[in-house]
Design a protein around this motif. Structure first.
Motif, PDB file in Angstrom:
ATOM      1  N   HIS A 210       0.836  -1.211   0.000  1.00  0.00           N
ATOM      2  CA  HIS A 210       0.000   0.000   0.000  1.00  0.00           C
ATOM      3  C   HIS A 210       0.868   1.258   0.000  1.00  0.00           C
ATOM      4  N   GLY A 211       0.409   2.276  -0.689  1.00  0.00           N
ATOM      5  CA  GLY A 211       1.177   3.509  -0.823  1.00  0.00           C
ATOM      6  C   GLY A 211       1.548   4.146   0.507  1.00  0.00           C
ATOM      7  N   ASP A 212       0.686   4.024   1.514  1.00  0.00           N
ATOM      8  CA  ASP A 212       0.952   4.683   2.795  1.00  0.00           C
ATOM      9  C   ASP A 212       2.008   3.951   3.627  1.00  0.00           C
ATOM     10  N   ASP A 213       2.488   2.812   3.183  1.00  0.00           N
ATOM     11  CA  ASP A 213       3.581   2.114   3.879  1.00  0.00           C
ATOM     12  C   ASP A 213       4.883   2.118   3.073  1.00  0.00           C
ATOM     13  N   VAL A 214       4.869   2.717   1.898  1.00  0.00           N
ATOM     14  CA  VAL A 214       6.072   2.678   1.051  1.00  0.00           C
ATOM     15  C   VAL A 214       7.239   3.389   1.732  1.00  0.00           C
ATOM     16  N   ALA A 215       6.974   4.537   2.343  1.00  0.00           N
ATOM     17  CA  ALA A 215       8.056   5.276   3.010  1.00  0.00           C
ATOM     18  C   ALA A 215       8.594   4.504   4.212  1.00  0.00           C
ATOM     19  N   LEU A 216       7.709   3.802   4.913  1.00  0.00           N
ATOM     20  CA  LEU A 216       8.135   3.007   6.075  1.00  0.00           C
ATOM     21  C   LEU A 216       9.086   1.888   5.663  1.00  0.00           C
ATOM     22  N   LEU A 217       8.811   1.292   4.500  1.00  0.00           N
ATOM     23  CA  LEU A 217       9.543   0.091   4.087  1.00  0.00           C
ATOM     24  C   LEU A 217      11.044   0.338   4.020  1.00  0.00           C
ATOM     25  N   SER A 218      11.429   1.506   3.535  1.00  0.00           N
ATOM     26  CA  SER A 218      12.851   1.787   3.324  1.00  0.00           C
ATOM     27  C   SER A 218      13.487   2.508   4.506  1.00  0.00           C
ATOM     28  N   ASP A 219      12.770   2.576   5.619  1.00  0.00           N
ATOM     29  CA  ASP A 219      13.250   3.294   6.802  1.00  0.00           C
ATOM     30  C   ASP A 219      13.574   2.299   7.914  1.00  0.00           C
ATOM     31  N   ASP A 220      14.794   2.374   8.450  1.00  0.00           N
ATOM     32  CA  ASP A 220      15.211   1.393   9.455  1.00  0.00           C
ATOM     33  C   ASP A 220      14.303   1.391  10.677  1.00  0.00           C
ATOM     34  N   VAL A 221      13.851   2.572  11.094  1.00  0.00           N
ATOM     35  CA  VAL A 221      12.986   2.664  12.275  1.00  0.00           C
ATOM     36  C   VAL A 221      11.541   2.356  11.888  1.00  0.00           C
ATOM     37  N   GLY A 222      11.076   2.965  10.810  1.00  0.00           N
ATOM     38  CA  GLY A 222       9.680   2.785  10.398  1.00  0.00           C
ATOM     39  C   GLY A 222       9.350   1.345  10.052  1.00  0.00           C
ATOM     40  N   SER A 223      10.328   0.632   9.518  1.00  0.00           N
ATOM     41  CA  SER A 223      10.097  -0.774   9.170  1.00  0.00           C
ATOM     42  C   SER A 223      10.370  -1.698  10.359  1.00  0.00           C
ATOM     43  N   VAL A 224      10.771  -1.098  11.493  1.00  0.00           N
ATOM     44  CA  VAL A 224      11.204  -1.812  12.711  1.00  0.00           C
ATOM     45  C   VAL A 224      12.351  -2.797  12.431  1.00  0.00           C
ATOM     46  N   ALA A 225      13.099  -2.570  11.343  1.00  0.00           N
ATOM     47  CA  ALA A 225      14.266  -3.422  11.070  1.00  0.00           C
ATOM     48  C   ALA A 225      15.243  -3.385  12.238  1.00  0.00           C
ATOM     49  N   VAL A 226      15.370  -2.223  12.860  1.00  0.00           N
ATOM     50  CA  VAL A 226      16.331  -2.091  13.968  1.00  0.00           C
ATOM     51  C   VAL A 226      15.962  -3.005  15.140  1.00  0.00           C
ATOM     52  N   MET A 227      14.672  -3.261  15.321  1.00  0.00           N
ATOM     53  CA  MET A 227      14.249  -4.141  16.416  1.00  0.00           C
ATOM     54  C   MET A 227      14.724  -5.579  16.183  1.00  0.00           C
ATOM     55  N   PHE A 228      14.998  -5.898  14.924  1.00  0.00           N
ATOM     56  CA  PHE A 228      15.423  -7.257  14.569  1.00  0.00           C
ATOM     57  C   PHE A 228      16.908  -7.299  14.192  1.00  0.00           C
ATOM     58  N   GLY A 229      17.617  -6.200  14.433  1.00  0.00           N
ATOM     59  CA  GLY A 229      19.029  -6.165  14.111  1.00  0.00           C
ATOM     60  C   GLY A 229      19.303  -6.170  12.621  1.00  0.00           C
ATOM     61  N   GLY A 230      18.332  -5.746  11.831  1.00  0.00           N
ATOM     62  CA  GLY A 230      18.512  -5.726  10.378  1.00  0.00           C
ATOM     63  C   GLY A 230      18.499  -4.309   9.846  1.00  0.00           C
ATOM     64  N   SER A 231      18.577  -4.186   8.531  1.00  0.00           N
ATOM     65  CA  SER A 231      18.415  -2.878   7.913  1.00  0.00           C
ATOM     66  C   SER A 231      17.279  -2.953   6.898  1.00  0.00           C
ATOM     67  N   ALA A 232      16.640  -1.804   6.702  1.00  0.00           N
ATOM     68  CA  ALA A 232      15.410  -1.764   5.911  1.00  0.00           C
ATOM     69  C   ALA A 232      15.659  -2.280   4.498  1.00  0.00           C
ATOM     70  N   PRO A 233      14.718  -3.047   3.967  1.00  0.00           N
ATOM     71  CA  PRO A 233      14.902  -3.574   2.608  1.00  0.00           C
ATOM     72  C   PRO A 233      14.857  -2.457   1.573  1.00  0.00           C
ATOM     73  N   ASP A 234      15.800  -2.517   0.649  1.00  0.00           N
ATOM     74  CA  ASP A 234      15.891  -1.507  -0.400  1.00  0.00           C
ATOM     75  C   ASP A 234      15.379  -2.135  -1.695  1.00  0.00           C
ATOM     76  N   VAL A 235      14.071  -2.028  -1.900  1.00  0.00           N
ATOM     77  CA  VAL A 235      13.473  -2.598  -3.109  1.00  0.00           C
ATOM     78  C   VAL A 235      12.495  -1.603  -3.719  1.00  0.00           C
ATOM     79  N   PHE A 236      12.240  -1.785  -4.991  1.00  0.00           N
ATOM     80  CA  PHE A 236      11.256  -0.977  -5.689  1.00  0.00           C
ATOM     81  C   PHE A 236       9.877  -1.613  -5.515  1.00  0.00           C
TER      82      PHE A 236
END
Ligand SMILES: [Zn+2]
Ligand SMILES: [Zn+2]
Length: 212
Positions: A77-103
């Motif tokens: 969904h368009g309203d989550d696109v910005a979250l996906l590429s953000d380490d905090v918004g995607s909660v990647a940091v909670m899992f020790g990862g980095s946000a996925p960089d995909v189109f």
């Protein structure tokens, strides 16, 4: 509709494989785990599309490998696109990862009919609350609802304390789900269920309302 819940790591959100369509609902936290699990049921070269229910890393972390190794398209969904590429918004940091960089190939909106193949579609229901761009995916013919982290079995709901969470939005979202004829609930965590699903959704609505 044939659906397999793929068994991956305990940290991962549920990944559902629809082998007849080459479609995954969510990518899981690890692409290699998801690919290994999916390969038990189909040739992974035939995977076509991953529909992300929302941007969180436990559901999206595996998407990079799936794009690179299987060439899948990505829907979100368009309203989550910005979250996906953000380490905090995607909660990647909670899992020790980095946000996925995909189109994101397919930007979803409420009411979209997402073609699966053979004339089958997912009805896209925008269900903000857990994240701004969370969606539920409804397959009307089989009464299947893929609910992401909006609702879980037995009346559970997704947390609303993460970035973009909104309990009032969650209530309004679940209010839309109670009107659906749901035969099988496929939640983002926990086991799928086909017993008293309508009651489970009503319980989830009551629980969400209790948090407002
Ligand atoms: Zn989750
Ligand atoms: Zn989530």
């Amino acid at each position: 509709m044939l659906v397999h819940l793929l068994r991956t790591s305990v940290y991962s959100g549920n990944v559902y494989l629809l082998p007849d369509f080459g479609v995954l609902v969510d990518a899981g936290i690890s692409g290699s785990e998801t690919i290994a699990a999916a390969s038990r049921f189909m040739d992974i070269e035939d995977l076509e599309l991953v529909v992300l229910t929302h941007a969180h890393f436990d559901h999206s972390g595996g998407i990079v490998d799936l794009v690179e190794r299987c060439g899948v398209r990505v829907a979100l969904h368009g309203d989550d696109v910005a979250l996906l590429s953000d380490d905090v918004g995607s909660v990647a940091v909670m899992f020790g990862g980095s946000a996925p960089d995909v189109f994101v190939d397919v930007v979803l909106s409420d009411g979209d009919l997402l073609p699966l193949g053979n004339g089958d579609v997912f009805e896209v229901i925008h269900t903000p609350g857990h994240t701004p761009g969370g969606v539920c995916l409804y397959h009307r013919e089989s009464g299947s609802l893929f609910s992401g982290d909006t609702i879980f079995g037995a009346g559970g709901v997704g947390r609303v304390d993460l970035l973009g969470g909104d309990v009032r939005a969650l209530v309004r979202s679940i209010e839309r789900l109670v009107d659906l004829n749901v035969e099988v609930l496929y939640p983002g965590h926990g086991e799928p269920s086909s017993v008293n699903v309508g009651w489970q959704i009503e319980r989830a609505l009551a629980f969400a309302r209790s948090m407002v």
